[in-house]
Scaffold this motif. Structure first.
Motif, PDB file in Angstrom:
ATOM      1  N   SER A  42       0.848  -1.197   0.000  1.00  0.00           N
ATOM      2  CA  SER A  42       0.000   0.000   0.000  1.00  0.00           C
ATOM      3  C   SER A  42       0.879   1.241   0.000  1.00  0.00           C
ATOM      4  O   SER A  42       2.065   1.185   0.365  1.00  0.00           O
ATOM      5  CB  SER A  42      -0.931   0.014   1.216  1.00  0.00           C
ATOM      6  N   GLU A  43       0.284   2.362  -0.398  1.00  0.00           N
ATOM      7  CA  GLU A  43       0.998   3.643  -0.401  1.00  0.00           C
ATOM      8  C   GLU A  43      -0.014   4.746  -0.094  1.00  0.00           C
ATOM      9  O   GLU A  43      -1.082   4.799  -0.698  1.00  0.00           O
ATOM     10  CB  GLU A  43       1.661   3.893  -1.757  1.00  0.00           C
ATOM     11  N   TYR A  44       0.353   5.610   0.830  1.00  0.00           N
ATOM     12  CA  TYR A  44      -0.556   6.669   1.284  1.00  0.00           C
ATOM     13  C   TYR A  44       0.194   7.989   1.314  1.00  0.00           C
ATOM     14  O   TYR A  44       1.321   8.072   1.812  1.00  0.00           O
ATOM     15  CB  TYR A  44      -1.078   6.339   2.688  1.00  0.00           C
ATOM     16  N   LYS A  45      -0.445   9.018   0.778  1.00  0.00           N
ATOM     17  CA  LYS A  45       0.099  10.376   0.815  1.00  0.00           C
ATOM     18  C   LYS A  45      -1.006  11.307   1.285  1.00  0.00           C
ATOM     19  O   LYS A  45      -2.165  11.180   0.854  1.00  0.00           O
ATOM     20  CB  LYS A  45       0.601  10.798  -0.575  1.00  0.00           C
ATOM     21  N   ALA A  46      -0.669  12.240   2.158  1.00  0.00           N
ATOM     22  CA  ALA A  46      -1.675  13.168   2.684  1.00  0.00           C
ATOM     23  C   ALA A  46      -1.043  14.504   3.011  1.00  0.00           C
ATOM     24  O   ALA A  46       0.129  14.584   3.419  1.00  0.00           O
ATOM     25  CB  ALA A  46      -2.351  12.590   3.930  1.00  0.00           C
ATOM     26  N   LEU A  47      -1.851  15.546   2.871  1.00  0.00           N
ATOM     27  CA  LEU A  47      -1.461  16.903   3.250  1.00  0.00           C
ATOM     28  C   LEU A  47      -2.625  17.498   4.028  1.00  0.00           C
ATOM     29  O   LEU A  47      -3.765  17.510   3.547  1.00  0.00           O
ATOM     30  CB  LEU A  47      -1.166  17.740   2.001  1.00  0.00           C
ATOM     31  N   THR A  48      -2.329  17.978   5.234  1.00  0.00           N
ATOM     32  CA  THR A  48      -3.373  18.471   6.132  1.00  0.00           C
ATOM     33  C   THR A  48      -3.087  19.905   6.551  1.00  0.00           C
ATOM     34  O   THR A  48      -1.947  20.246   6.902  1.00  0.00           O
ATOM     35  CB  THR A  48      -3.461  17.588   7.389  1.00  0.00           C
ATOM     36  N   PHE A  49      -4.130  20.734   6.527  1.00  0.00           N
ATOM     37  CA  PHE A  49      -4.076  22.103   7.042  1.00  0.00           C
ATOM     38  C   PHE A  49      -5.099  22.207   8.168  1.00  0.00           C
ATOM     39  O   PHE A  49      -6.243  21.765   8.015  1.00  0.00           O
ATOM     40  CB  PHE A  49      -4.410  23.111   5.947  1.00  0.00           C
TER      41      PHE A  49
END
Length: 994
Positions: free
Chosen positions: A787-794
């Motif tokens: 699996s591969e997960y990418k996230a950007l949170t503000f």
């Protein structure tokens, strides 16, 4: 079975060595710290200052001395509100109050002392810092303000976790997924002890919590911390992240509460009609005429002895009756088919009633359903739940350096359902006893010891047991799937016992805070799992059903007495870490060792099945840093390797389906084959015909624990005295994830679009060393998933002050994998046995955009309003060709059954290429407070869940097939038909507290 003696031996030796210099001690996973530097008027550090840190509610305190650099550190502080007092002869004693410490929080409190001018203590009124300049991980806290005021449907405290970035409910099992990882790799600790079921892999009591039950009462939760990227080696078995819960303790003042909240059909909107119903011109809505829920509870806490001994008790009770609907579907082009008058054009519902004319027992399969104009049948049913939770806790301060705690939590859950074709009777009881002892050793060391004894007893039943027809009957017609009868995997009985021992030892050495620990767990499991013991029968035409001519059946042969699985698993974690603080920089680094010890000496037809592989070579380095150049801005980064734990449900079939008479397992047979028993006849489960071709299962000898590499970078800034903002970027890569392969199938060829077509014949077991053995499915569990997960949170946050608090965050993410199942027990979960990457695509968990806002606002006249707003994109789904056996995929394929990824406009579609409806919900709560005397308060409140009745549906069944059985375009492709959200409900409540 094998019992590993080295693991507890190591634990005992290390613990004994520590206990030679201390009394036993509580796992620091729930405690916090206050640290800082004491300086004089010129800013020079002051060594030898006496610093007293005391809990303002319990009077329990700690005294430490500043070192040569003027630094102090008070460790192992239970969550609460503290004061810090610094004193040194010749200098003015100084105090700072109202310092709130949450779970595992580290607060930097720096004080400056002046030359003594008065005997009075000077109280500093500075605000407690908003941000943790020494924290290296991305974390979110949920405190008592949020727990007491936000509208939370069902009073499940874990629901608060879903209000934080990257935390969602995993579609496959209902547990929480964090950082894009499977839900079973979310760590859940309550009071510093593991709160997960080793067998199922989710939270203890998970079969209850999956069905709106509770294991920990909301009124007994003080606060908790959600860590989506934790890089401290003391945490293990958490590839996604961790949730750390702290329960309430008594204080020096007697405090208590009584509450009740109620909702019924008068405040509930109708069950909505689906877009598919609307497209077909039928009204699928259903009025709610039998709906009731009552939650009530009470709590009491206080001192047994002031500043020494405190208690807290709580009880929580839930009773509810809740409506829902189910549909028996028809094939997509049923209207045209129906005009022909052929028997095969009857709907499944009509066919069952027709057969019941001669065999009355079949009529019970559709009790509660009514036929609709489009040939479908709809049934409206009610589930009833009774849930009791009892909680008790005692905290004891023996001396300034010795503290102890003991708490018990018991739950009793029962659910019954009017819809018999589900788990229509489910009973679960859990018990957790946790004891801890914390010892302060000299000026620089803390030892914390914790033990837990926990049980989880579960009965998953069907009320069809004992009825003339218990089998599951499936209609696999062109473009339609319909199922009636008992779920074929029922009944299931599980008894689980966990014994956990943990010890953590911390030592301050100059600027270094070193920590060492051992965590050992022994999990004993007894289970009855005999799926398909009453048979699962597939009919490929209505005429075949009327003639009782099943195309195939899945039948279980083997032991059907409890327990048919009685084994244990042991796990060991050892870690060493150091937190080094120098100037503006905090560096946390270390290493963790994980080992898992599984059963061996098993009876099995294959040599590879006579043991379940241990995995003892898992070493995970971790590093995290926090840099705050000015106390206002903090830059964080971290990376680490994490290992999961194997849910022991995956081992059960290796023992129950060992291929040795009579344990032939779940076999798929057709009429005429040995072992086939027609629908309606008694199945000789424990005495199968000797010539029956068995199935078998085992764990691959190269099995490895799931691995996750996580990397995080972030920036947080204090905007004002009450506001902060932050941004976080997360990358997580999962390897060695579980997938199931049927190695007794071979690909015959590939079609023009590259889809594998499997041969009918099975090659047999020669490749496994059994030359003359004829065998059915050989299900092998392999650790080959990725699996591969990418996230950007503000995110922005305003802490509660002046009657107002707010949290808001937006997350963009992309979650991809080749297999989203959490712990598939029986099904094949790979399409192309020669190419595991064939199934790569968006994961079932993927939600690209998500925006969440929570707020609490105090109006005049002691009125509070609070709310939760959430918008999120829909989850993905795949386009599938649903013609039976079109590609002869392995039976039970986890993604598509016997189906294949569909071709649209001459192009092969990708897994999870299409997207379901997005979801928007608003929950709102209004509260009015009344104060009586000095200490009594009444809170009357109204809560509205899904206030605007915005309902979202997902696509399923024949609506995932872009073509009709005739080959024409399916006009219903992609039209949603399964209700995802809950219709609007209004709840009224009252709480009396003192």
């Amino acid at each position: 079975m094998k019992r590993f003696s080295f693991a507890p031996g190591v634990f005992c030796l290390l613990t004994a060595a520590l206990l030679l210099v201390s009394a036993p001690a509580a796992a620091q996973v729930v405690t916090g710290e206050i640290q800082g530097t004491i300086t004089d008027a010129s800013g020079s550090p002051l060594p030898g200052v006496t610093v007293t840190v005391k809990n303002q509610d319990t009077g329990i305190g700690r005294t430490v001395i500043t070192n040569a650099s003027g630094a102090y550190n008070a460790k192992a502080l239970r969550p609460g509100v503290y004061e810090v007092v610094a004193s040194l002869e010749g200098l003015q004693t100084i105090r700072q109050e109202n310092i709130q410490i949450l779970t595992r929080q580290v607060k930097d409190i720096n004080l400056q002392m002046q030359v003594e001018s008065t005997t009075e203590v000077i109280t500093v009124t500075a605000e407690t810092p908003l941000i943790e300049v020494s924290r290296t991980s991305a974390a979110n806290y949920v405190d008592e303000v949020a727990i007491d005021n936000l509208p939370i449907n069902g009073r499940d405290f874990t629901t608060f976790a879903t209000l934080t970035p990257t935390v969602l409910v995993d579609r496959s099992r209902g547990f929480l997924t964090m950082s894009g990882q499977r839900g079973i790799y979310t760590d859940l600790n309550v009071d510093g002890a593991n709160n997960k079921s080793t067998f199922f892999g989710y939270g203890r009591g998970g079969e209850a919590t999956e069905n709106d039950g509770l294991i920990i009462a909301q009124d007994s939760v003080q606060e908790f911390k959600i860590v989506v990227n934790e890089f401290s080696p003391e945490f293990g078995r958490s590839g996604g992240g961790s949730i750390n819960v702290v329960t309430k303790s008594g204080t020096n003042a007697f405090q208590g509460s009584v509450f009740a909240q109620y909702r019924d059909d008068a405040g509930a909107a109708d069950l909505p009609s689906s877009p598919l119903d609307d497209f077909r011109g039928v009204d699928g809505s259903a009025p709610v005429d039998e709906f009731e829920r009552l939650d009530w509870g009470l709590s009491l806490g206080g001192p047994i002895k002031q500043d020494k001994t405190h208690f807290f008790l709580a009880g929580d009770f839930v009773g509810r009756d809740e409506p829902f609907s189910r549909t028996i579907s028809v094939e997509t082009d049923w209207d045209g088919c129906g005009a022909s008058g052929s028997l095969n054009c009857l709907s499944a519902y009509d066919a069952i009633l027709l057969r019941a004319q001669n065999e009355p027992d079949f009529a019970a399969l559709v009790d509660g359903f009514e036929r609709r104009a489009d040939g479908t049948a709809q049934g409206n049913f009610v589930r009833s739940v009774d849930n009791t939770i009892l909680f008790g806790k005692i905290d004891q301060q023996f001396t300034d350096t010795q503290q102890a705690s003991l708490r018990l939590n018991f739950t009793d859950y029962e659910r019954t359902s009017g819809f018999l074709d589900e788990e229509s009777l489910k009973v679960e009881e859990t018990l957790s006893a946790i004891g801890s002892w914390t010892s302060i050793i000299g000026a620089n060391a803390v030892n914390e010891f914790r033990f837990q004894y926990a049980t989880d007893d579960l009965d998953r039943l069907s009320q069809r047991v004992g009825q003339p027809i218990e089998a599951q009957v499936r209609f696999l017609l062109p473009g339609v799937f319909a199922s009636v009868g008992k779920f074929d995997f029922l009944p299931i009985f599980v008894e689980e016992t966990q014994t956990q021992l943990r010890n953590d030892f911390s030592y301050l050495f100059g600027a270094h805070d070193m920590k060492f620990g051992v965590d050992y767990s022994d999990d004993d499991l007894k289970q009855l799992f005999a799926g398909s013991r009453d048979g699962r029968y597939d009919f490929f035409s209505v005429e075949d059903f009327l003639n009782n001519d099943a195309g195939r059946a899945r039948i279980y042969f083997g032991n059907v007495q409890f327990p048919n699985y009685d084994e244990a698993q042991e796990s060991l974690g050892i870690y060493a870490q150091d937190t080094w603080k120098t100037g503006d920089l905090t560096l946390n680094y270390g290493i963790r060792y994980e080992a898992e010890y599984n059963p061996d000496n098993l009876d099995h037809v294959f040599g590879d099945g006579r043991s379940i592989p241990d995995d003892t070579d898992n070493i995970g380095p971790r590093v995290g840093l926090a840099w705050s150049p000015n106390g206002t801005d903090v830059f964080r980064a971290g990376a680490g390797l994490f290992f999961g734990r194997t849910a022991t449900l995956l081992f059960a079939s290796q023992i129950q389906e060992n291929g040795i008479f009579p344990n032939f397992g779940r076999i798929t047979v057709s009429p005429g084959q040995t072992g086939f028993v027609p629908l309606g006849q008694q199945i000789p489960n424990q005495n199968p015909p000797a010539a029956t071709v068995p199935s078998s299962s085992f764990v691959d000898p190269d099995w490895e624990l799931a691995e996750t590499v996580r990397v995080n970078v972030g920036y947080e800034r204090t905007l004002s005295s009450d506001w902060t903002a932050k941004v976080d970027a997360i990358y997580a890569e999962g390897d060695n994830l579980q997938r199931n392969v049927d190695i007794n199938r071979q690909i015959e060829r590939y079609d023009e679009f590259g889809r594998p077509i499997y041969a009918d014949a099975r090659p047999g077991a020669a490749a496994l060393g059994l030359e003359d053995t004829i065998i059915n499915q050989i299900l092998v569990r392999r650790s080959i998933g990725n699996s591969e997960y990418k996230a950007l949170t503000f995110a922005v946050r305003k802490r509660y002050s002046n009657g107002f608090s707010l949290d808001a965050h937006y997350t963009w993410s992309e979650d991809e994998d080749d297999d989203s199942n959490e712990r598939s027990a029986t099904g094949v979960t790979i399409t192309d046995i020669t190419n595991p990457g064939y199934d790569w695509g968006l994961s079932d968990r993927n939600v690209e955009n998500r925006f969440v806002v929570t707020a609490v606002y105090e109006l005049p006249w002691e009125i509070k309003v609070s709310g939760v707003f959430e918008y999120r994109d829909g989850t993905p789904f795949s386009a599938q060709e649903q013609s039976v056996d079109v590609h002869n995929y392995p039976f039970g394929n986890g993604f598509f059954g016997d189906d294949a990824l569909a071709v649209i406009n001459g192009q092969l579609t990708q897994r999870n290429q299409f997207t379901n409806e997005d979801v928007t919900t608003v929950d709102l709560r209004f509260s009015k407070f009344f104060t009586f005397g000095e200490n009594y308060q009444a809170d009357f409140y109204l809560q509205a869940f899904n206030l605007f009745d915005e309902n979202a549906f997902t696509v399923g069944g024949s609506q995932t097939d872009p073509t009709l059985s005739s080959g024409a375009v399916n006009p219903e492709f992609g039209i949603p038909n399964n209700l995802l959200t809950q219709q609007r409900q209004i709840e009224y409540g009252v709480r009396l507290s003192f």
